[in-house]
Scaffold this motif. Structure first.
Motif, PDB file in Angstrom:
ATOM      1  N   UNK A   1       3.764  10.473  -7.321  1.00 54.87           N
ATOM      2  CA  UNK A   1       5.528  10.785  -8.221  1.00 54.87           C
ATOM      3  C   UNK A   1       5.017  10.787  -9.584  1.00 54.87           C
ATOM      4  N   UNK A   2       4.050   9.993  -9.427  1.00 55.98           N
ATOM      5  CA  UNK A   2       3.670   9.953 -10.742  1.00 55.98           C
ATOM      6  C   UNK A   2       2.787  11.144 -11.123  1.00 55.98           C
ATOM      7  N   UNK A   3       1.412  11.761 -10.144  1.00 54.49           N
ATOM      8  CA  UNK A   3       1.102  13.040 -10.290  1.00 54.49           C
ATOM      9  C   UNK A   3       2.162  14.158 -10.672  1.00 54.49           C
ATOM     10  N   UNK A   4       3.014  13.932 -10.011  1.00 55.20           N
ATOM     11  CA  UNK A   4       4.216  15.120  -9.760  1.00 55.20           C
ATOM     12  C   UNK A   4       5.230  15.130 -11.470  1.00 55.20           C
ATOM     13  N   UNK A   5       5.255  13.602 -11.762  1.00 53.18           N
ATOM     14  CA  UNK A   5       6.373  14.096 -12.990  1.00 53.18           C
ATOM     15  C   UNK A   5       5.499  13.950 -14.440  1.00 53.18           C
ATOM     16  N   UNK A   6       4.309  13.871 -14.188  1.00 54.24           N
ATOM     17  CA  UNK A   6       2.879  13.823 -15.577  1.00 54.24           C
ATOM     18  C   UNK A   6       3.411  15.351 -16.207  1.00 54.24           C
ATOM     19  N   UNK A   7       4.088  16.464 -14.449  1.00 54.54           N
ATOM     20  CA  UNK A   7       3.294  18.200 -14.688  1.00 54.54           C
ATOM     21  C   UNK A   7       4.685  18.915 -15.930  1.00 54.54           C
ATOM     22  N   UNK A   8       3.991  19.630 -16.661  1.00 53.17           N
ATOM     23  CA  UNK A   8       5.059  19.875 -17.101  1.00 53.17           C
ATOM     24  C   UNK A   8       5.441  21.425 -17.556  1.00 53.17           C
ATOM     25  N   UNK A   9       6.615  21.490 -17.346  1.00 51.27           N
ATOM     26  CA  UNK A   9       7.775  22.693 -17.200  1.00 51.27           C
ATOM     27  C   UNK A   9       7.181  23.784 -17.345  1.00 51.27           C
TER      28      UNK A   9
ATOM     29  N   UNK B   1       1.031  -1.470  -0.149  1.00 52.17           N
ATOM     30  CA  UNK B   1      -0.367   0.378   0.143  1.00 52.17           C
ATOM     31  C   UNK B   1       0.673   1.207   0.355  1.00 52.17           C
ATOM     32  N   UNK B   2       2.142   1.026   0.808  1.00 54.63           N
ATOM     33  CA  UNK B   2       3.204   2.368   0.651  1.00 54.63           C
ATOM     34  C   UNK B   2       3.398   2.599  -0.553  1.00 54.63           C
TER      35      UNK B   2
ATOM     36  N   UNK C   1       4.058   5.933  -5.779  1.00 54.70           N
ATOM     37  CA  UNK C   1       3.795   6.318  -6.891  1.00 54.70           C
ATOM     38  C   UNK C   1       2.806   6.926  -7.759  1.00 54.70           C
ATOM     39  N   UNK C   2       1.669   6.790  -6.549  1.00 56.67           N
ATOM     40  CA  UNK C   2       0.715   7.364  -7.120  1.00 56.67           C
ATOM     41  C   UNK C   2       1.338   9.120  -7.591  1.00 56.67           C
TER      42      UNK C   2
END
Length: 179
Positions: free
Chosen positions: A151-159, A142-143, A148-149
């Motif tokens: 991380x994926x939110x932050x990783x998909x943000x545009x510059x 669960x942790x 990963x959820x």
């Protein structure tokens, strides 16, 4: 495993290029430049050339645009496949080399940060932590899923203006309790 391929991807800009090309199967220089709009063109070309030299990217083809050829890149060697193979084979020496490369990349990044004339660890949100936690395998699952959820939110943000390129590195493993 060819360590230069793994080391090449530990650079955050090269990792972004890799992820973009991987997600799109192929990408032109213009498409990559649009995705990484905060990277100056000269730096982008330097990173692309380094990735080609390290056999991470290959040229799939070229588009002729107003008499100039634009390269179309594709993934040539995906180091994630090699790492998965090492994990499956449980090759201790290669696993150690992967971990060593990862740890050294963190030290190199921190060394580059400290080279700045002015730095402020608090203002720059630098965090160096090792936090022991007791968890069952299910709690650990669960942790990891929740991490990963995020991380994926932050990783998909545009510059965009106000956003800095940040690198989040972590290791998560069971350990023995020590006195």
């Amino acid at each position: 495993m060819d360590q230069k391929i793994l080391k090449g991807l530990l650079n955050p800009i090269r990792m972004k290029i890799f992820q973009f090309v991987l997600m799109n199967k192929q990408a032109t220089t213009a498409e990559i430049a649009k995705e990484l709009s905060d990277v100056p063109p000269a730096s982008l070309y330097r990173h692309l050339n380094k990735m080609m030299k390290d056999d991470i990217l290959g040229v799939y083809g070229e588009n002729k645009i107003r008499g100039v050829y634009e390269k179309i890149y594709e993934i040539k060697n995906n180091p994630l496949n090699t790492i998965n193979k090492i994990v499956d084979e449980k090759d201790r020496d290669q696993l150690y080399n992967v971990c060593y490369t990862f740890a050294m990349s963190i030290l190199m990044d921190f060394g580059e940060y400290l080279k700045q004339d002015e730095f402020d660890l608090k203002a720059d949100k630098i965090g160096l932590r090792s936090i022991p936690m007791y968890m069952t395998d299910e709690e650990s699952d669960v942790f990891i899923t929740n991490m990963y959820q995020l991380i994926n939110q932050a990783n998909n943000q545009e510059s965009k203006e106000g956003r800095r390129l940040r690198k989040y590195s972590f290791a998560f493993m069971p350990t023995e309790e020590k006195e």
